[in-house]
Design an enzyme around this catalytic site. Structure first.
Site, PDB file in Angstrom:
ATOM      1  N   ARG A 231      39.228  93.115  25.233  1.00 38.82           N
ATOM      2  CA  ARG A 231      38.164  94.055  24.913  1.00 38.82           C
ATOM      3  C   ARG A 231      38.781  95.171  24.086  1.00 38.82           C
ATOM      4  NH1 ARG A 231      34.925  90.745  25.992  1.00 38.82           N
ATOM      5  NH2 ARG A 231      33.440  90.706  27.700  1.00 38.82           N
ATOM      6  N   GLU A 260      32.303  98.095  18.553  1.00 35.82           N
ATOM      7  CA  GLU A 260      31.723  96.934  17.842  1.00 35.82           C
ATOM      8  C   GLU A 260      30.236  97.167  17.584  1.00 35.82           C
ATOM      9  OE1 GLU A 260      32.666  93.597  20.303  1.00 35.82           O
ATOM     10  OE2 GLU A 260      34.798  93.923  20.099  1.00 35.82           O
ATOM     11  N   HIS A 278      34.754  89.374  17.095  1.00 33.59           N
ATOM     12  CA  HIS A 278      34.510  89.051  18.514  1.00 33.59           C
ATOM     13  C   HIS A 278      33.907  87.641  18.635  1.00 33.59           C
ATOM     14  CE1 HIS A 278      33.523  90.864  22.712  1.00 33.59           C
ATOM     15  NE2 HIS A 278      33.850  89.585  22.805  1.00 33.59           N
TER      16      HIS A 278
HETATM   17  P1  NDP Z   1      40.547  86.501  34.876  1.00 38.22           P
HETATM   18  O1  NDP Z   1      39.859  87.400  35.843  1.00 38.22           O
HETATM   19  O2  NDP Z   1      40.816  85.092  35.258  1.00 38.22           O
HETATM   20  O3  NDP Z   1      41.963  87.152  34.459  1.00 38.22           O
HETATM   21  C1  NDP Z   1      42.131  88.512  34.217  1.00 38.22           C
HETATM   22  C2  NDP Z   1      43.626  88.835  34.251  1.00 38.22           C
HETATM   23  O4  NDP Z   1      43.780  90.214  33.880  1.00 38.22           O
HETATM   24  C3  NDP Z   1      44.253  88.681  35.641  1.00 38.22           C
HETATM   25  O5  NDP Z   1      45.504  88.068  35.536  1.00 38.22           O
HETATM   26  C4  NDP Z   1      44.421  90.126  36.118  1.00 38.22           C
HETATM   27  O6  NDP Z   1      45.525  90.343  36.958  1.00 38.22           O
HETATM   28  C5  NDP Z   1      44.667  90.828  34.803  1.00 38.22           C
HETATM   29  N1  NDP Z   1      44.407  92.249  34.925  1.00 38.22           N
HETATM   30  C6  NDP Z   1      43.282  92.874  35.358  1.00 38.22           C
HETATM   31  N2  NDP Z   1      43.454  94.205  35.360  1.00 38.22           N
HETATM   32  C7  NDP Z   1      44.714  94.422  34.917  1.00 38.22           C
HETATM   33  C8  NDP Z   1      45.483  95.597  34.717  1.00 38.22           C
HETATM   34  N3  NDP Z   1      44.988  96.806  34.963  1.00 38.22           N
HETATM   35  N4  NDP Z   1      46.757  95.449  34.271  1.00 38.22           N
HETATM   36  C9  NDP Z   1      47.273  94.227  34.018  1.00 38.22           C
HETATM   37  N5  NDP Z   1      46.581  93.069  34.180  1.00 38.22           N
HETATM   38  C10 NDP Z   1      45.320  93.185  34.633  1.00 38.22           C
HETATM   39  O7  NDP Z   1      39.678  86.583  33.563  1.00 38.22           O
HETATM   40  P2  NDP Z   1      39.621  85.564  32.321  1.00 38.22           P
HETATM   41  O8  NDP Z   1      41.008  85.138  31.985  1.00 38.22           O
HETATM   42  O9  NDP Z   1      38.600  84.529  32.546  1.00 38.22           O
HETATM   43  O10 NDP Z   1      39.044  86.552  31.185  1.00 38.22           O
HETATM   44  C11 NDP Z   1      39.778  87.718  30.832  1.00 38.22           C
HETATM   45  C12 NDP Z   1      38.990  88.597  29.891  1.00 38.22           C
HETATM   46  O11 NDP Z   1      38.978  88.041  28.598  1.00 38.22           O
HETATM   47  C13 NDP Z   1      37.518  88.821  30.182  1.00 38.22           C
HETATM   48  O12 NDP Z   1      37.283  89.716  31.250  1.00 38.22           O
HETATM   49  C14 NDP Z   1      37.037  89.370  28.860  1.00 38.22           C
HETATM   50  O13 NDP Z   1      37.211  90.770  28.805  1.00 38.22           O
HETATM   51  C15 NDP Z   1      37.978  88.706  27.849  1.00 38.22           C
HETATM   52  N6  NDP Z   1      37.250  87.734  27.024  1.00 38.22           N
HETATM   53  C16 NDP Z   1      37.125  87.945  25.672  1.00 38.22           C
HETATM   54  C17 NDP Z   1      36.419  87.052  24.886  1.00 38.22           C
HETATM   55  C18 NDP Z   1      36.279  87.252  23.411  1.00 38.22           C
HETATM   56  O14 NDP Z   1      35.312  86.773  22.833  1.00 38.22           O
HETATM   57  N7  NDP Z   1      37.225  87.902  22.741  1.00 38.22           N
HETATM   58  C19 NDP Z   1      35.754  85.886  25.463  1.00 38.22           C
HETATM   59  C20 NDP Z   1      35.998  85.724  26.883  1.00 38.22           C
HETATM   60  C21 NDP Z   1      36.712  86.623  27.617  1.00 38.22           C
HETATM   61  P3  NDP Z   1      45.630  89.724  38.461  1.00 38.22           P
HETATM   62  O15 NDP Z   1      45.620  88.237  38.282  1.00 38.22           O
HETATM   63  O16 NDP Z   1      46.931  90.212  38.967  1.00 38.22           O
HETATM   64  O17 NDP Z   1      44.415  90.232  39.177  1.00 38.22           O
END
Ligand code: NDP
Length: 319
Positions: A231, A260, A278
């Protein structure tokens, strides 16, 4: 018989919109375009349809007193006030997994694009510059060091792809994943200092705002590249622009931006950035799968059936 009413809080993807219209009357942003009419309509709303970043604030959730679900088209749901939704007894759903491959594919596409300057090379040929001299050398991707900020569903899928390129993989997340086999760094700055390509793939929202700041970019260094497919809010965009202008980092591949669809003009002119609108999940197949899942969640929620994919905060409550 009239169809039940749902509110679309943003312009929906046509696949989702069309599916909803087979069952519901879809009120397109009426809460914004005609608040007075919406006040009368609000108690009839049985479901709220959203997109990844579209705002579903506490004030709106308080109005839709008979809503049974907020069904988000997207895995991120940073625009939804989930705490308020839970308080009002309205579960929130999203579309995880079905978009993981596409987002990981685009992340690797951006790694290759910035490293091997593919878009710049395309421009070079189209501008008739080939006869005038060779293109500047790129950065080898195979065997390079990849850092992943957020080793969740998509982060792991990026790691699997990077392994195919013989890259060494390290990551940071809120907690260490000891079963991943990858090296863990406790902070983004420590990770950045040890990689060539830093890929950001966390959720957005308050918890990750400006996680990638000037210090992280400094640590990434003048031969390092930043890729953001998470994001726009996760990266301090002003600090990033300064780092690109000053040569603090080598370049960036960006699919997401702070405001955006507006992209800072300073980025347009830079030859060391690759910009995409995006579009990480924007394939026909995946957008159809996202629409199918978002629609299934809406139907399940409004008919009292178990939700397919509630967000984690709500899944815990529904058990
Ligand atoms: P998941 O929930 O599976 O993974 C999120 C990861 O981010 C986890 O490993 C989590 O850590 C980590 N995380 C969360 N907060 C923090 C933090 N403060 N510091 C470090 N790491 C952190 O989500 P997805 O992989 O399915 O999706 C991730 C994101 O990708 C979505 O939320 C969205 O924002 C973005 N996205 C973007 C798209 C685009 O079009 N560009 C499309 C789809 C998604 P932990 O495992 O330790 O909890």
């Amino acid at each position: 018989m009239s169809k039940p009413d749902v509110l679309a809080v943003a312009k929906l993807h046509p696949f989702y919109q069309q599916a909803l219209e087979t069952v519901y009357t879809v009120h397109d942003r009426t809460h914004i375009t005609d608040p007075a009419a919406f006040a009368a309509l609000a108690p009839r709303i049985v479901g709220v349809a959203g997109t990844g970043e579209a705002s579903v604030p506490r004030s709106l959730l308080a109005q839709v007193t008979n809503a049974k679900v907020v069904s988000v088209f997207g895995v991120g749901y940073d625009g939804v006030d989930v705490a308020a939704a839970i308080e009002h007894g309205i579960p929130v759903t999203h579309t995880p997994d079905v978009l993981t491959d596409d987002v990981a594919d685009l992340a690797m596409g951006l790694v290759l694009s910035v490293g091997r300057t593919i878009p710049q090379a395309d421009q070079f040929v189209r501008a008739g510059q080939w006869p005038t001299g060779p293109i500047a050398l790129g950065r080898k991707v195979s065997g390079a060091r990849l850092g992943i900020v957020g080793l969740g569903r998509i982060g792991k899928a990026i790691a699997r792809r990077a392994q195919g390129f013989g890259m060494s993989i390290a990551y940071t997340a809120r907690s260490e994943k000891t079963d991943s086999g990858f090296k863990f760094f406790a902070t983004p700055a420590e990770l950045a200092a040890n990689v060539d390509f830093l890929v950001v793939i966390t959720p957005g929202g308050a918890g990750t705002k400006h996680l990638i700041n000037a210090g992280v970019l400094q640590a990434l260094g003048p031969r390092g590249f930043l890729i953001n497919v998470a994001r726009g809010s996760v990266v301090d965009e002003e600090a990033l622009i300064a780092a690109l202008q000053n040569g603090t980092i080598a370049g960036a591949g960006l699919d997401v931006f702070a405001n955006e669809p507006h992209v800072p003009e300073a980025l347009w002119a830079m030859n060391n950035v690759v910009l995409t609108p995006h579009m990480a999940s924007a394939t026909t197949e995946t957008r159809q799968a996202m629409a199918d899942l978002a629609f299934a969640n809406m139907q399940a929620g409004t008919s009292g059936q178990p939700l397919r994919t509630p967000v984690p905060e709500c899944a815990a409550l529904l058990k």
